[in-house]
Design an enzyme around this catalytic site. Structure first.
Site, PDB file in Angstrom:
ATOM      1  N   CYS A  88       0.824  -1.195   0.000  1.00 30.16           N
ATOM      2  CA  CYS A  88       0.000   0.000   0.000  1.00 30.16           C
ATOM      3  C   CYS A  88       0.860   1.247   0.000  1.00 30.16           C
ATOM      4  O   CYS A  88       2.081   1.177  -0.079  1.00 30.16           O
ATOM      5  CB  CYS A  88      -0.881  -0.002   1.243  1.00 30.16           C
ATOM      6  N   GLY A 130      -1.700   1.419  -4.762  1.00 27.67           N
ATOM      7  CA  GLY A 130      -2.933   0.763  -4.349  1.00 27.67           C
ATOM      8  C   GLY A 130      -4.133   1.470  -4.915  1.00 27.67           C
ATOM      9  O   GLY A 130      -4.237   2.688  -4.811  1.00 27.67           O
ATOM     10  N   ASN A 182       1.580   0.047   5.876  1.00 28.66           N
ATOM     11  CA  ASN A 182       1.976  -0.554   4.603  1.00 28.66           C
ATOM     12  C   ASN A 182       2.910  -1.707   4.932  1.00 28.66           C
ATOM     13  O   ASN A 182       3.875  -1.523   5.666  1.00 28.66           O
ATOM     14  CB  ASN A 182       2.717   0.493   3.747  1.00 28.66           C
ATOM     15  N   GLY A 183       2.634  -2.889   4.388  1.00 23.04           N
ATOM     16  CA  GLY A 183       3.516  -4.027   4.627  1.00 23.04           C
ATOM     17  C   GLY A 183       2.739  -5.262   5.000  1.00 23.04           C
ATOM     18  O   GLY A 183       1.530  -5.343   4.738  1.00 23.04           O
ATOM     19  N   TYR A 231      10.272  -2.305  -9.532  1.00 19.69           N
ATOM     20  CA  TYR A 231       8.922  -2.179 -10.092  1.00 19.69           C
ATOM     21  C   TYR A 231       7.987  -1.187  -9.399  1.00 19.69           C
ATOM     22  O   TYR A 231       7.351  -0.372 -10.052  1.00 19.69           O
ATOM     23  CB  TYR A 231       8.255  -3.568 -10.122  1.00 19.69           C
TER      24      TYR A 231
HETATM   25  P1  AMP Z   1       3.484 -11.267 -15.273  1.00 23.79           P
HETATM   26  O1  AMP Z   1       4.814 -11.863 -15.548  1.00 23.79           O
HETATM   27  O2  AMP Z   1       2.515 -11.399 -16.383  1.00 23.79           O
HETATM   28  O3  AMP Z   1       2.895 -11.772 -14.007  1.00 23.79           O
HETATM   29  O4  AMP Z   1       3.635  -9.715 -15.076  1.00 23.79           O
HETATM   30  C1  AMP Z   1       4.854  -9.091 -15.026  1.00 23.79           C
HETATM   31  C2  AMP Z   1       4.590  -7.617 -15.102  1.00 23.79           C
HETATM   32  O5  AMP Z   1       3.892  -7.201 -13.927  1.00 23.79           O
HETATM   33  C3  AMP Z   1       5.874  -6.852 -15.184  1.00 23.79           C
HETATM   34  O6  AMP Z   1       5.823  -6.157 -16.394  1.00 23.79           O
HETATM   35  C4  AMP Z   1       5.871  -5.911 -14.019  1.00 23.79           C
HETATM   36  O7  AMP Z   1       5.899  -4.594 -14.498  1.00 23.79           O
HETATM   37  C5  AMP Z   1       4.561  -6.125 -13.302  1.00 23.79           C
HETATM   38  N1  AMP Z   1       4.784  -6.565 -11.909  1.00 23.79           N
HETATM   39  C6  AMP Z   1       5.854  -7.126 -11.342  1.00 23.79           C
HETATM   40  N2  AMP Z   1       5.655  -7.406 -10.046  1.00 23.79           N
HETATM   41  C7  AMP Z   1       4.400  -7.013  -9.775  1.00 23.79           C
HETATM   42  C8  AMP Z   1       3.590  -7.024  -8.592  1.00 23.79           C
HETATM   43  N3  AMP Z   1       4.002  -7.575  -7.476  1.00 23.79           N
HETATM   44  N4  AMP Z   1       2.366  -6.448  -8.649  1.00 23.79           N
HETATM   45  C9  AMP Z   1       1.916  -5.961  -9.791  1.00 23.79           C
HETATM   46  N5  AMP Z   1       2.604  -5.955 -10.954  1.00 23.79           N
HETATM   47  C10 AMP Z   1       3.839  -6.466 -10.943  1.00 23.79           C
END
Ligand code: AMP
Ligand code: SF4
Length: 461
Positions: A9, A35, A109-110, A248
């Site tokens: 969050c 979030g 957050n966490g 990310y």
């Molecule tokens: P996928 O491999 O289809 O699950 O999605 C990978 C993509 O999701 C990457 O392009 C990242 O930008 C994004 N991503 C990586 N980790 C997360 C996460 N924990 N929550 C949401 N999006 C993520």
């Protein structure tokens, strides 16, 4: 029953500002990427706390009319993203508690890894929880301690294991606490005669606040009319900032522990180019979080950096959609290949990470359909092979494609011409850090894990 939830969050707080509520609104909007399920604000006018919360985006939940009603000089706010059920308005933070001694606003957050143990214990002693969120545990612990508020807070935090960045608002005091591993980012700043605190510094830029410093692992900061006071709740503390914040989560314009996120991602791209070069025509990035690394990769190999994929700004993050079916549908709604740029080209496609493998597979197909001759995939982070128990959205092995298959099998599965990941050493060299959590890459968790490890489906490994 205990309902397991992960929360990644964003928190924001402000102390002593006549526009506390409005600035919290803008601060939360800057943290919206952390979030999108719900948001809340608790304000204080120095005598009384008021709560406002709702499900949805910041600009959907707060309308001009209701912002006018939540006046105050201090405020805390939250944007929430929950992954494993447990949604609903009741769980939207900040929470507001009332007792004979006064009121208390609380957000977090966490993810607390021993939440179940503590909840069982507290329930055994008569506590009744209103929500399924880990956050509420702190309020119950506080109630059971003796002494001044800071003593009770420090004592309560000692029970908690895992990742947390807590904000606690009393009528005329703000308390800020970070776990002893420093897993989640939390910075403090100044605005006028007041103070601000936020998960990311981009919120400071948005409201015109000046960054002071980051909250230290194990630190508890107390702000009152006399100023800012620093305490520590744990003797042993070490920095293990979440690598995925650099890779990310955080916005590129944020600085984490004084290190800019875009610059870190760009360096990851440069290192990736050194580790896994390709003789290609163009380099393209997956918008948004692959762009910085793509710039670095292209620069290092002196290849043209191109806009081969365009993102529809008005569709949400696909990952946020709860079901796999919706996620798969979402990728197409969100991204389009630019045919005239990629047609007949040898393309290097840079993304920040692969979690489930859904995104890359879809994008590669899209690029091939648009006429790309070769699609070489380079990922600006190491393979995510282990679940995260600290609030990031992959808490089981089965949702991690790299936990199940090797790189060559993954290459075939996503139909890439070639595929490589940044090495762990490459990541460590690229991010100027004070200590990183690498657990999802190497399985070395900085904390005890309690029951989480069983819930993570270890047997399929
Ligand atoms: P996928 O491999 O289809 O699950 O999605 C990978 C993509 O999701 C990457 O392009 C990242 O930008 C994004 N991503 C990586 N980790 C997360 C996460 N924990 N929550 C949401 N999006 C993520
Ligand atoms: Fe971040 Fe990975 Fe550590 Fe979780 S396990 S806190 S995602 S680095």
């Amino acid at each position: 029953m205990f309902n397991k939830m992960n929360e990644e969050c964003g928190v924001f707080g402000i102390f002593n500002h006549e526009n506390a509520c409005e600035l919290t609104y803008y601060g939360l909007q800057a943290l919206q990427h952390r979030g999108q399920e719900g948001t809340g604000i608790v304000t204080s006018n120095g005598e009384r706390l008021i709560q406002y919360k709702g499900e949805g985006l910041v600009n959907q939940v707060y309308q001009k009319e209701n912002l006018k009603n939540i006046i105050g000089i201090h405020a805390i706010g939250h944007v929430r993203y929950t992954t494993n059920g447990g949604g609903g308005l009741l769980n939207v933070q900040p929470f507001l508690f009332r007792s004979q001694k006064g009121q208390l606003g609380l957000c977090h957050n966490g993810n607390i890894v021993n939440a179940k143990n503590i909840k069982d214990h507290l329930e055994g002693m008569g506590s009744i929880f209103q929500t399924t969120s880990d956050t509420e545990i702190l309020a119950h612990l506080l109630k059971r301690q003796a002494g001044s508020f800071i003593e009770r807070l420090k004592e309560s935090l000692l029970y908690l294991e895992g990742a947390f960045a807590f904000l606690v608002l009393l009528e005329n005091e703000l308390y800020i606490a970070l776990d002893k591993y420093g897993l989640r980012p939390l910075s403090i700043g100044r605005i006028g005669d007041g103070y601000v605190v936020a998960s990311e510094t981009c919120a400071f830029t948005t409201i015109g606040a000046t960054y002071i410093r980051d909250v230290k692992p194990g630190e508890v900061i107390h702000i009152d009319e006399k100023g800012i006071h620093s305490h520590h709740y744990a003797l042993n503390h070490n920095c293990h900032m979440c690598s995925m914040e650099y890779i990310y989560f955080s916005r590129p314009d944020s600085d984490l522990l004084n290190v800019n996120v875009h610059a870190s991602r760009k360096k990851c791209g440069i290192t990736l180019a050194k580790e896994s070069p390709v003789d290609a025509d163009i380099v393209i990035g997956v918008p948004d979080s692959g762009m910085s690394a793509a710039i670095g990769y292209a620069e290092a190999l002196q290849l043209p950096f191109e806009m081969g994929i365009i993102k529809n700004k008005y569709s949400g993050r696909t990952f946020i959609e709860p079901s796999q079916a919706l996620r798969e549908q979402g990728v197409k709604m969100k991204l389009s290949a630019v045919c005239s740029i990629v047609k007949d080209k040898k393309v290097v496609l840079i993304d920040d990470s692969i979690v489930r493998g859904t995104t890359s597979k879809k994008i590669i197909k899209m690029l091939r359909d648009a006429g790309a001759k070769e699609v070489h995939v380079r990922i600006a982070s190491p393979e995510i092979k282990y679940p995260c128990f600290y609030g990031v959205d992959f808490s089981t092995y089965d949702e991690l494609i790299c936990a199940r298959i090797d790189v060559e099998s993954l290459r075939k599965k996503i139909d890439a011409t070639s595929l490589s990941f940044l090495s762990i050493d490459g990541l460590l060299d690229s991010v100027s850090h004070q200590g990183l959590c690498l657990a999802c890459f190497n399985g070395k968790y900085p904390t005890h894990l309690y029951e989480n490890i069983e819930d993570a489906n270890v047997e399929i490994k």
